[in-house]
Design a protein around this motif. Structure first.
Motif, mmCIF file in Angstrom:
data_model
loop_
_atom_site.group_PDB
_atom_site.id
_atom_site.type_symbol
_atom_site.label_atom_id
_atom_site.label_comp_id
_atom_site.label_asym_id
_atom_site.label_seq_id
_atom_site.Cartn_x
_atom_site.Cartn_y
_atom_site.Cartn_z
ATOM 1 N N UNK A 215 45.660 -101.064 16.155
ATOM 2 C CA UNK A 215 46.588 -101.563 17.176
ATOM 3 C C UNK A 215 48.008 -101.067 16.966
ATOM 4 N N UNK A 216 48.418 -100.876 15.711
ATOM 5 C CA UNK A 216 49.782 -100.406 15.440
ATOM 6 C C UNK A 216 50.005 -98.993 15.955
ATOM 7 N N UNK A 217 48.956 -98.172 15.965
ATOM 8 C CA UNK A 217 49.101 -96.782 16.390
ATOM 9 C C UNK A 217 49.153 -96.633 17.908
ATOM 10 N N UNK A 218 48.751 -97.674 18.635
ATOM 11 C CA UNK A 218 48.795 -97.593 20.106
ATOM 12 C C UNK A 218 49.792 -98.596 20.684
ATOM 13 N N UNK A 219 50.628 -99.179 19.824
ATOM 14 C CA UNK A 219 51.560 -100.212 20.290
ATOM 15 C C UNK A 219 52.479 -99.697 21.387
ATOM 16 N N UNK A 220 53.027 -98.486 21.211
ATOM 17 C CA UNK A 220 53.955 -97.961 22.221
ATOM 18 C C UNK A 220 53.229 -97.648 23.524
ATOM 19 N N UNK A 221 51.994 -97.149 23.436
ATOM 20 C CA UNK A 221 51.223 -96.859 24.651
ATOM 21 C C UNK A 221 50.853 -98.145 25.381
ATOM 22 N N UNK A 222 50.566 -99.211 24.627
ATOM 23 C CA UNK A 222 50.275 -100.498 25.268
ATOM 24 C C UNK A 222 51.531 -101.070 25.918
ATOM 25 N N UNK A 223 52.666 -100.945 25.226
ATOM 26 C CA UNK A 223 53.919 -101.488 25.767
ATOM 27 C C UNK A 223 54.344 -100.768 27.042
ATOM 28 N N UNK A 224 54.080 -99.454 27.103
ATOM 29 C CA UNK A 224 54.479 -98.679 28.274
ATOM 30 C C UNK A 224 53.482 -98.779 29.421
ATOM 31 N N UNK A 225 52.289 -99.305 29.135
ATOM 32 C CA UNK A 225 51.268 -99.398 30.177
ATOM 33 C C UNK A 225 50.398 -98.168 30.296
ATOM 34 N N UNK A 226 50.616 -97.170 29.430
ATOM 35 C CA UNK A 226 49.749 -95.985 29.464
ATOM 36 C C UNK A 226 48.326 -96.338 29.045
ATOM 37 N N UNK A 227 48.214 -97.331 28.166
ATOM 38 C CA UNK A 227 46.917 -97.826 27.723
ATOM 39 C C UNK A 227 46.875 -99.343 27.880
ATOM 40 N N UNK A 228 45.667 -99.870 28.027
ATOM 41 C CA UNK A 228 45.461 -101.309 28.026
ATOM 42 C C UNK A 228 44.244 -101.603 27.155
ATOM 43 N N UNK A 229 44.142 -102.846 26.698
ATOM 44 C CA UNK A 229 42.967 -103.238 25.933
ATOM 45 C C UNK A 229 41.766 -103.310 26.875
ATOM 46 N N UNK A 230 40.705 -102.631 26.479
ATOM 47 C CA UNK A 230 39.511 -102.624 27.333
ATOM 48 C C UNK A 230 38.759 -103.939 27.228
ATOM 49 N N UNK A 231 38.754 -104.525 26.042
ATOM 50 C CA UNK A 231 38.065 -105.793 25.813
ATOM 51 C C UNK A 231 38.910 -106.637 24.864
ATOM 52 N N UNK A 232 38.620 -107.917 24.844
ATOM 53 C CA UNK A 232 39.368 -108.790 23.953
ATOM 54 C C UNK A 232 38.903 -108.736 22.516
ATOM 55 N N UNK A 233 37.664 -108.293 22.287
ATOM 56 C CA UNK A 233 37.124 -108.307 20.939
ATOM 57 C C UNK A 233 37.789 -107.243 20.066
ATOM 58 N N UNK A 234 38.081 -107.603 18.836
ATOM 59 C CA UNK A 234 38.675 -106.669 17.884
ATOM 60 C C UNK A 234 37.750 -106.529 16.682
ATOM 61 N N UNK A 235 37.860 -105.409 16.024
ATOM 62 C CA UNK A 235 37.097 -105.159 14.806
ATOM 63 C C UNK A 235 38.044 -105.422 13.647
ATOM 64 N N UNK A 236 37.799 -106.488 12.901
ATOM 65 C CA UNK A 236 38.778 -106.936 11.917
ATOM 66 C C UNK A 236 38.488 -106.378 10.528
ATOM 67 N N UNK A 237 37.707 -105.315 10.452
ATOM 68 C CA UNK A 237 37.375 -104.748 9.146
ATOM 69 C C UNK A 237 38.325 -103.610 8.768
#
Length: 283
Positions: free
Chosen positions: A232-254
């Motif tokens: 998530x840290x590597x796509x934070x700027x893309x998420x903030x700008x709207x270039x990317x969105x989360x496809x699903x709510x589930x995360x892989x916490x490993x």
């Protein structure tokens, strides 16, 4: 004093011995491969002994080459330390992966240079792990639990979830986990898509597009080519700008996260401490 061999020849040999490859040595020194090979041949002729065995794939140090390289490597480190000690211009070298460099470090570096205008930063972006005593690297950031090694210190930088991301238009078509099988899954070198699909209870054949770097999978997702799995840290700027969105709510916490790695006794302790603290301040 006995006349010493030319400094360029010694530098060429040291780099070639470190990489065991003329091409990589040339990239390190910013010269041609032929120039490195010529300098090494001239040095061997001057010393009267072969320093390398030329193998079909790379080089191998001879016994004389090994004996010569060890003190020469220490000598160059001493010269570098002496120059850094007396010079007003200070440089810190940080080793990171290309994906971490482009998606996290480089966008933030202007903050470091603004706070420390007298310090030059060299970013060494390679997948290869840094060898601190020979690569000229001061500090590194690496993903995953670092291997314990004598003389090295590893500090956790951050650990975040791995999330599925895609372009906004494509996200409208991914309403539940099973919808992932209808789209291309952008897979990086970590290869965690099968584990993610298992975690969200999806079975079936998936279409994969594979990349050797996470940043390339992220860029492909921004371009609408599929769904990427990224820290998530590597796509934070893309998420903030709207270039990317989360496809699903589930995360892989490993995700094991990122670590700052540096020698316990660095050659530039003040610069390493400054860079380490700045990295922590970014979180």
């Amino acid at each position: 004093m006995r006349a010493l061999p030319p400094l360029n020849a010694l530098r060429a040999f040291e780099a070639a011995a470190r990489h065991l490859n003329f091409r990589l040595a040339a990239e390190d020194l910013g010269v041609t491969q032929g120039a490195v090979a010529q300098q090494v041949r001239g040095l061997e002729a001057r010393l009267g002994v072969p320093l390398f065995d030329r193998m079909p794939r790379g080089l191998r140090l001879t016994e004389d080459g090994r004996r010569f390289h060890a003190p020469l490597k220490r000598a160059f480190r001493l010269i570098e330390s002496a120059v850094e000690e007396i010079s007003d211009q200070h440089e810190v070298t940080i080793s990171v992966t290309p994906s971490f460099a482009s998606k996290w470090l480089v966008p933030r570096l202007s903050d470091f240079t603004a706070k420390h205008p007298d310090i030059q930063v060299k970013v060494d972006a390679k997948e290869k792990l840094a060898v601190f005593d020979s690569d000229g690297v001061d500090i590194a950031v690496r993903h995953g639990h670092p291997q314990k090694a004598p003389g090295l210190r590893a500090d956790p930088l951050f650990s975040t979830d791995l999330i599925a991301v895609c372009a906004p238009e494509l996200a409208k078509q991914v309403l539940q986990p099973s919808d992932l099988l209808q789209h291309v899954l952008l897979n990086d070198a970590h290869g965690l898509w099968p584990l993610y699909l298992e975690r969200v209870g999806v079975q079936g054949k998936s279409r994969m597009m594979n990349f050797n770097q996470t940043s390339l999978a992220i860029d492909a997702a921004v371009a609408g080519q599929g769904v990427a799995l990224a820290n998530e840290a590597l796509v934070a700027s893309d998420l903030a700008s709207g270039r990317l969105v989360k496809a699903l709510g589930q995360a892989l916490i490993s995700d094991p996260g990122f670590y700052i790695v540096a020698p316990e006794k660095p050659r530039q302790p003040k610069l390493v401490d400054l860079m380490r603290q700045w990295l922590f301040d970014q979180i």
